[in-house]
Design a protein around this motif. Structure first.
Motif, short mmCIF file in Angstrom:
data_model
loop_
_atom_site.label_atom_id
_atom_site.label_comp_id
_atom_site.label_asym_id
_atom_site.label_seq_id
_atom_site.Cartn_x
_atom_site.Cartn_y
_atom_site.Cartn_z
N VAL A 65 68.16 -101.19 43.58
CA VAL A 65 66.93 -100.45 43.85
C VAL A 65 66.37 -99.84 42.56
O VAL A 65 67.13 -99.32 41.74
CB VAL A 65 67.22 -99.29 44.85
CG1 VAL A 65 66.00 -98.44 45.10
CG2 VAL A 65 67.73 -99.85 46.16
N LEU A 66 65.06 -99.91 42.43
CA LEU A 66 64.41 -99.25 41.30
C LEU A 66 63.83 -97.93 41.82
O LEU A 66 62.91 -97.93 42.64
CB LEU A 66 63.29 -100.16 40.76
CG LEU A 66 62.55 -99.63 39.54
CD1 LEU A 66 63.48 -99.47 38.36
CD2 LEU A 66 61.42 -100.61 39.17
N LEU A 67 64.44 -96.83 41.38
CA LEU A 67 63.96 -95.51 41.78
C LEU A 67 62.89 -95.11 40.77
O LEU A 67 63.20 -94.72 39.64
CB LEU A 67 65.13 -94.52 41.77
CG LEU A 67 64.85 -93.11 42.29
CD1 LEU A 67 64.63 -93.11 43.80
CD2 LEU A 67 66.00 -92.18 41.95
N GLN A 106 61.62 -99.16 44.93
CA GLN A 106 61.37 -100.57 45.18
C GLN A 106 62.72 -101.26 45.33
O GLN A 106 63.59 -101.06 44.47
CB GLN A 106 60.77 -101.13 43.89
CG GLN A 106 59.46 -101.79 43.97
CD GLN A 106 59.22 -102.52 42.64
OE1 GLN A 106 59.66 -103.64 42.47
NE2 GLN A 106 58.55 -101.86 41.70
N ILE A 107 62.87 -102.10 46.34
CA ILE A 107 64.12 -102.85 46.47
C ILE A 107 63.99 -104.12 45.64
O ILE A 107 63.10 -104.93 45.87
CB ILE A 107 64.44 -103.17 47.93
CG1 ILE A 107 64.62 -101.86 48.70
CG2 ILE A 107 65.70 -104.03 48.05
CD1 ILE A 107 64.82 -102.00 50.16
N ALA A 160 65.05 -94.92 37.35
CA ALA A 160 66.44 -95.32 37.22
C ALA A 160 66.69 -96.56 38.08
O ALA A 160 66.03 -96.76 39.09
CB ALA A 160 67.36 -94.19 37.68
N LEU A 161 67.64 -97.35 37.63
CA LEU A 161 68.07 -98.50 38.44
C LEU A 161 69.30 -98.04 39.21
O LEU A 161 70.20 -97.44 38.63
CB LEU A 161 68.44 -99.66 37.50
CG LEU A 161 68.98 -100.91 38.19
CD1 LEU A 161 67.86 -101.65 38.93
CD2 LEU A 161 69.61 -101.85 37.16
N ALA A 162 69.34 -98.30 40.53
CA ALA A 162 70.50 -97.90 41.32
C ALA A 162 71.13 -99.10 42.01
O ALA A 162 70.41 -99.95 42.56
CB ALA A 162 70.09 -96.86 42.36
N THR A 210 67.79 -114.75 40.45
CA THR A 210 67.47 -113.85 41.55
C THR A 210 68.33 -112.60 41.41
O THR A 210 69.44 -112.67 40.87
CB THR A 210 67.74 -114.51 42.92
OG1 THR A 210 67.56 -113.52 43.95
CG2 THR A 210 69.16 -115.05 43.04
N LEU A 211 67.82 -111.49 41.91
CA LEU A 211 68.62 -110.26 41.90
C LEU A 211 69.34 -110.10 43.24
O LEU A 211 70.00 -109.09 43.48
CB LEU A 211 67.74 -109.04 41.58
CG LEU A 211 67.13 -109.08 40.17
CD1 LEU A 211 66.20 -107.89 39.95
CD2 LEU A 211 68.21 -109.11 39.09
N ASP A 212 69.21 -111.10 44.11
CA ASP A 212 69.96 -111.09 45.38
C ASP A 212 71.42 -111.45 45.12
O ASP A 212 71.75 -112.07 44.11
CB ASP A 212 69.37 -112.12 46.35
CG ASP A 212 68.10 -111.62 47.00
OD1 ASP A 212 67.81 -110.41 46.89
OD2 ASP A 212 67.40 -112.44 47.63
N THR A 213 72.26 -111.11 46.09
CA THR A 213 73.68 -111.48 46.02
C THR A 213 74.08 -112.16 47.32
O THR A 213 73.34 -112.11 48.31
CB THR A 213 74.55 -110.22 45.81
OG1 THR A 213 74.16 -109.24 46.78
CG2 THR A 213 74.41 -109.65 44.42
N SER A 214 75.25 -112.76 47.32
CA SER A 214 75.78 -113.41 48.52
C SER A 214 77.29 -113.33 48.44
O SER A 214 77.88 -113.68 47.42
CB SER A 214 75.32 -114.86 48.56
OG SER A 214 76.14 -115.59 49.45
N PHE A 215 77.93 -112.83 49.50
CA PHE A 215 79.39 -112.66 49.45
C PHE A 215 80.14 -113.40 50.55
O PHE A 215 81.36 -113.37 50.58
CB PHE A 215 79.76 -111.17 49.47
CG PHE A 215 79.31 -110.45 48.23
CD1 PHE A 215 80.02 -110.58 47.04
CD2 PHE A 215 78.16 -109.68 48.23
CE1 PHE A 215 79.60 -109.95 45.88
CE2 PHE A 215 77.73 -109.04 47.07
CZ PHE A 215 78.45 -109.17 45.89
#
Ligand code: KG4
Ligand code: ZN
Length: 339
Positions: free
Chosen positions: A151-153, A160-161, A138-140, A218-223
């Motif tokens: 996160v990939l559960l 995996q992050i 699952a993707l969380a 990218t799957l990163d974020t920035s706020f």
């Protein structure tokens, strides 16, 4: 197996008794909760000393009530080991160690972030009889006051992050933006209330704030840039514009997260998505992510709001699926514990 779980990572003192059912879902037999939130409203945020002192007073009555409500002996004790505030974590961890030694029961340490993920194994109230608990892979998406993690559960205990925030957590962005508007902590629900009052031009409002990293590969974020832009706008707004700004902030955050979830679902052939963490209480975000999943034919899970924000039942649920006990004397609270 009945597990007594304890959660004291931030301002709350929570205890629950949970049990796993044959279907795989986690049943909550009791859930008792106390919070020092009202004491932090004047200060606009959590004061760690004040939180820990209040938890010291609440922990025994809360535990007593949780056990009284089930009236049965438990088989194990689970506790949040970290991440969180050190003084607060110590109250829960040391209490759990003392109980495990006194009752001679196994002690299971739980990562708070994993706890948020496993809140999805508790049946939400408004689902039909055909509801089944999630099954990995699952993707969380974990979104809280201090964390934003995709996160990939892969299986229970194996993950995996895929991406995370490069600066502020999404909850922090809500909280600091609310503070700039003079609204109390926690800011997320306050921003939501204000946004719901906005009746102006929604298309125009959607253009008001930036969406950092939304188009980057990218799957990163920035706020932090979004927060800074919000604060700049606040200094030049009227009351009507505050509603527009709150609406714009919710929209920008929902768009960014929806885009990253979509990108992750396109990269990984996953059929199950789990939304969790305090910010998952946000209605607009729930709707937008549910829509993304519907489009991708992915099963969408989100806990009831009471199990999105910090609670002890989720810690018990994570312990059910990640049951690794340890010697009480060896357990140490870890404020910086990662996934
Ligand atoms: O998971 P949580 O209860 O505690 C942490 O582990 O941090 O998350 C708290 C965060 C706060 O930043 C709060 O503002 C946010 O969750 N939050 C919300 C909503 N309810 C709580 N954010 C947006 N909309 C909400 N309805
Ligand atoms: Zn949390």
């Amino acid at each position: 197996m009945k597990i007594l779980s304890i959660e004291t990572s931030c301002d709350e003192t929570a205890a629950a008794v949970v049990e796993s059912a044959d279907s795989g879902e986690v049943k909550v037999l009791s859930h008792v909760f106390d919070s020092s939130l009202s004491e932090h409203i004047q200060t606009g945020g959590i004061v760690p000393e004040v939180a820990a002192r209040s938890q010291l007073e609440s922990i025994m009555p809360v535990l007593h009530q949780a056990l009284l409500e089930t009236g049965q002996e438990v088989d194990a004790i689970a506790v949040t080991q970290g991440p969180g505030l050190i003084g607060s974590l110590l109250v829960g961890v040391e209490t759990a160690k003392a109980l495990a030694l006194t009752w001679n029961k196994p002690l299971v340490p739980v990562n708070h972030l994993l706890g948020h993920v496993y809140a999805n194994w508790i049946r939400p109230q408004d689902v039909g009889d055909d509801w089944q608990p999630p099954r990995p892979p699952a993707l969380a998406l974990i979104i809280s006051g201090g964390h934003t993690e995709l996160v990939l559960l892969e299986s229970h205990g194996q993950y995996q992050i895929l991406g995370g925030t490069r600066d502020d957590a999404v909850g922090e962005c809500f909280d600091k933006s609310a503070r700039a508007l003079g609204l109390p902590y926690p800011g997320g629900p306050e921003i939501s209330k204000l946004a719901n009052q906005f009746t102006g031009d929604k298309e125009l409002a959607a253009k008001l704030l930036p969406r950092p990293l939304i188009h980057e590969d990218t799957l990163d974020t920035s706020f932090s840039g979004l927060k800074a832009a919000f604060v700049r706008e606040v200094n030049q707004t009227s009351q009507e514009d505050k509603q527009k700004l709150a609406y714009a902030l919710e929209g920008a955050i929902s768009d960014i997260l929806a885009k990253k979830v979509l990108a992750a679902l396109e990269r990984f052939p996953i059929e199950t998505f789990l939304l969790c963490g305090g910010v998952a209480a946000n209605q607009r975000l729930r709707e937008q992510l549910s829509f993304v999943c519907q489009q991708k034919q992915v099963r969408f899970y989100v806990p009831d709001i009471i199990h999105c924000t910090d609670n002890a039942a989720m810690i018990g649920a994570a312990a059910v699926y990640n049951y690794q006990s340890m010697e009480p004397v060896d357990l140490r609270a870890d404020p910086g514990l990662g996934l």
